[in-house]
Scaffold this motif. Structure first.
Motif, PDB file in Angstrom:
ATOM      1  N   LEU A 164       0.775  -1.392   0.022  1.00 47.70           N
ATOM      2  CA  LEU A 164      -0.055   0.058   0.055  1.00 47.70           C
ATOM      3  C   LEU A 164       0.885   1.317   0.184  1.00 47.70           C
ATOM      4  CD1 LEU A 164      -2.499  -1.200   2.695  1.00 47.70           C
ATOM      5  CD2 LEU A 164      -2.847  -1.437   0.123  1.00 47.70           C
ATOM      6  N   ALA A 165       2.033   1.119   0.524  1.00 46.18           N
ATOM      7  CA  ALA A 165       3.186   2.479   0.710  1.00 46.18           C
ATOM      8  C   ALA A 165       4.249   1.762   0.860  1.00 46.18           C
ATOM      9  CB  ALA A 165       2.573   3.315   1.771  1.00 46.18           C
ATOM     10  N   PRO A 166       5.404   2.708   0.417  1.00 48.30           N
ATOM     11  CA  PRO A 166       6.742   2.213   0.547  1.00 48.30           C
ATOM     12  C   PRO A 166       7.207   2.246   2.217  1.00 48.30           C
ATOM     13  CG  PRO A 166       6.449   4.137  -0.576  1.00 48.30           C
ATOM     14  CD  PRO A 166       5.159   3.840  -0.217  1.00 48.30           C
ATOM     15  N   VAL A 167       7.909   1.499   2.556  1.00 48.47           N
ATOM     16  CA  VAL A 167       8.673   1.579   3.850  1.00 48.47           C
ATOM     17  C   VAL A 167      10.213   2.026   3.564  1.00 48.47           C
ATOM     18  CG1 VAL A 167       9.678   0.412   5.693  1.00 48.47           C
ATOM     19  CG2 VAL A 167       7.397  -0.059   4.899  1.00 48.47           C
ATOM     20  N   ALA A 168      10.508   3.091   4.268  1.00 53.02           N
ATOM     21  CA  ALA A 168      11.925   3.910   3.925  1.00 53.02           C
ATOM     22  C   ALA A 168      12.796   3.149   4.615  1.00 53.02           C
ATOM     23  CB  ALA A 168      11.954   5.362   4.158  1.00 53.02           C
ATOM     24  N   VAL A 169      14.065   3.013   3.961  1.00 48.14           N
ATOM     25  CA  VAL A 169      15.087   2.356   4.477  1.00 48.14           C
ATOM     26  C   VAL A 169      15.498   3.298   5.718  1.00 48.14           C
ATOM     27  CG1 VAL A 169      17.836   1.977   4.336  1.00 48.14           C
ATOM     28  CG2 VAL A 169      16.285   1.429   2.506  1.00 48.14           C
ATOM     29  N   GLY A 170      15.811   2.543   6.912  1.00 43.44           N
ATOM     30  CA  GLY A 170      15.973   3.367   8.287  1.00 43.44           C
ATOM     31  C   GLY A 170      14.791   3.118   9.071  1.00 43.44           C
ATOM     32  N   ASP A 171      13.664   2.919   8.499  1.00 44.30           N
ATOM     33  CA  ASP A 171      12.456   2.912   9.320  1.00 44.30           C
ATOM     34  C   ASP A 171      12.305   1.304  10.032  1.00 44.30           C
ATOM     35  OD1 ASP A 171       9.882   3.750  10.372  1.00 44.30           O
ATOM     36  OD2 ASP A 171       8.867   4.131   8.571  1.00 44.30           O
ATOM     37  N   SER A 172      11.532   1.522  10.777  1.00 46.06           N
ATOM     38  CA  SER A 172      11.047   0.166  11.461  1.00 46.06           C
ATOM     39  C   SER A 172       9.768  -0.107  10.987  1.00 46.06           C
ATOM     40  CB  SER A 172      11.116   0.415  12.896  1.00 46.06           C
ATOM     41  OG  SER A 172      12.144   0.506  13.533  1.00 46.06           O
ATOM     42  N   VAL A 173       9.401  -1.447  10.982  1.00 48.70           N
ATOM     43  CA  VAL A 173       8.216  -2.071  10.848  1.00 48.70           C
ATOM     44  C   VAL A 173       7.507  -2.687  12.153  1.00 48.70           C
ATOM     45  CG1 VAL A 173       8.460  -2.158   8.480  1.00 48.70           C
ATOM     46  CG2 VAL A 173       8.846  -4.160   9.767  1.00 48.70           C
ATOM     47  N   GLU A 174       6.163  -3.064  12.130  1.00 43.54           N
ATOM     48  CA  GLU A 174       5.509  -3.944  12.937  1.00 43.54           C
ATOM     49  C   GLU A 174       4.505  -4.636  12.379  1.00 43.54           C
ATOM     50  OE1 GLU A 174       4.401  -3.043  17.212  1.00 43.54           O
ATOM     51  OE2 GLU A 174       2.342  -3.319  16.448  1.00 43.54           O
ATOM     52  N   ILE A 175       4.643  -6.192  12.535  1.00 42.31           N
ATOM     53  CA  ILE A 175       3.813  -6.999  11.725  1.00 42.31           C
ATOM     54  C   ILE A 175       2.717  -7.501  12.923  1.00 42.31           C
ATOM     55  CG2 ILE A 175       3.686  -9.083  10.472  1.00 42.31           C
ATOM     56  CD1 ILE A 175       6.893  -7.742  10.283  1.00 42.31           C
ATOM     57  N   SER A 176       1.524  -7.587  12.527  1.00 39.11           N
ATOM     58  CA  SER A 176       0.358  -8.169  13.289  1.00 39.11           C
ATOM     59  C   SER A 176      -0.356  -8.953  12.512  1.00 39.11           C
ATOM     60  CB  SER A 176      -0.179  -7.010  14.316  1.00 39.11           C
ATOM     61  OG  SER A 176      -1.038  -6.157  13.431  1.00 39.11           O
ATOM     62  N   GLY A 177      -1.322  -9.702  13.082  1.00 43.27           N
ATOM     63  CA  GLY A 177      -2.337 -10.551  12.327  1.00 43.27           C
ATOM     64  C   GLY A 177      -3.366 -11.166  13.068  1.00 43.27           C
ATOM     65  N   ARG A 178      -4.332 -11.776  12.173  1.00 40.57           N
ATOM     66  CA  ARG A 178      -5.095 -12.502  12.956  1.00 40.57           C
ATOM     67  C   ARG A 178      -5.719 -13.613  12.156  1.00 40.57           C
ATOM     68  NH1 ARG A 178     -10.157 -10.559  11.250  1.00 40.57           N
ATOM     69  NH2 ARG A 178     -10.224  -8.365  10.484  1.00 40.57           N
ATOM     70  N   ILE A 179      -6.186 -14.924  12.570  1.00 40.33           N
ATOM     71  CA  ILE A 179      -6.950 -15.905  11.760  1.00 40.33           C
ATOM     72  C   ILE A 179      -8.220 -15.355  11.534  1.00 40.33           C
ATOM     73  CG2 ILE A 179      -7.613 -18.057  11.656  1.00 40.33           C
ATOM     74  CD1 ILE A 179      -4.872 -18.771  13.207  1.00 40.33           C
TER      75      ILE A 179
END
Length: 132
Positions: A83-98
């Motif tokens: 949906l949108a780029p993640v810039a080098v140097g940034d952090s990410v968080e992954i979550s989810g649900r069944i």
């Protein structure tokens, strides 16, 4: 045998900051030498504000999040919509649900957010019990 329950949540996984060195190492390992990922000037020439983390690297992080949370599970498919780029140097968080359970396994919807909390990618992982 792994049991799946609709609504079961994936323990959020935070990764980062995703350094230029980590992106360079991924580029070397994957063979993805697109300069926009390793050269900020090339990214700006392409109309981006900053060099983006490669999409396949983000998919690998999503896979890692599921694998860490459910070690007795095999991922048989993983689709992603960026949906949108993640810039080098940034952090990410992954979550989810069944979101779906049937006799064969389950489908987990995944959400990858950048460091500001903006949704950068959504995905779905098909999960089955791992074969010993």
């Amino acid at each position: 045998m792994a049991a799946f329950a609709p609504g079961e949540m994936l323990a959020p996984l935070r990764i980062g900051p995703i350094t230029a060195g980590r992106v360079e190492a991924f580029a070397q390992a994957s063979g993805d030498r697109n300069p926009i990922h390793v050269d900020a000037a090339a990214a700006r020439r392409a109309g981006l504000e900053a060099a983006p983390v490669p999409g396949m690297q983000l998919v690998a992080f999503m896979h890692e999040a599921v694998s860490r949370s459910r070690p007795g599970v095999a991922i048989t498919a993983l689709s992603t919509r960026f949906l949108a780029p993640v810039a080098v140097g940034d952090s990410v968080e992954i979550s989810g649900r069944i979101v779906k359970v049937d006799a064969a396994g389950a489908v987990m919807r995944l959400f990858l957010r950048d460091g500001s909390g903006a949704l950068a990618s959504v995905g779905e992982a098909t999960l089955v019990p791992a074969v010993p």
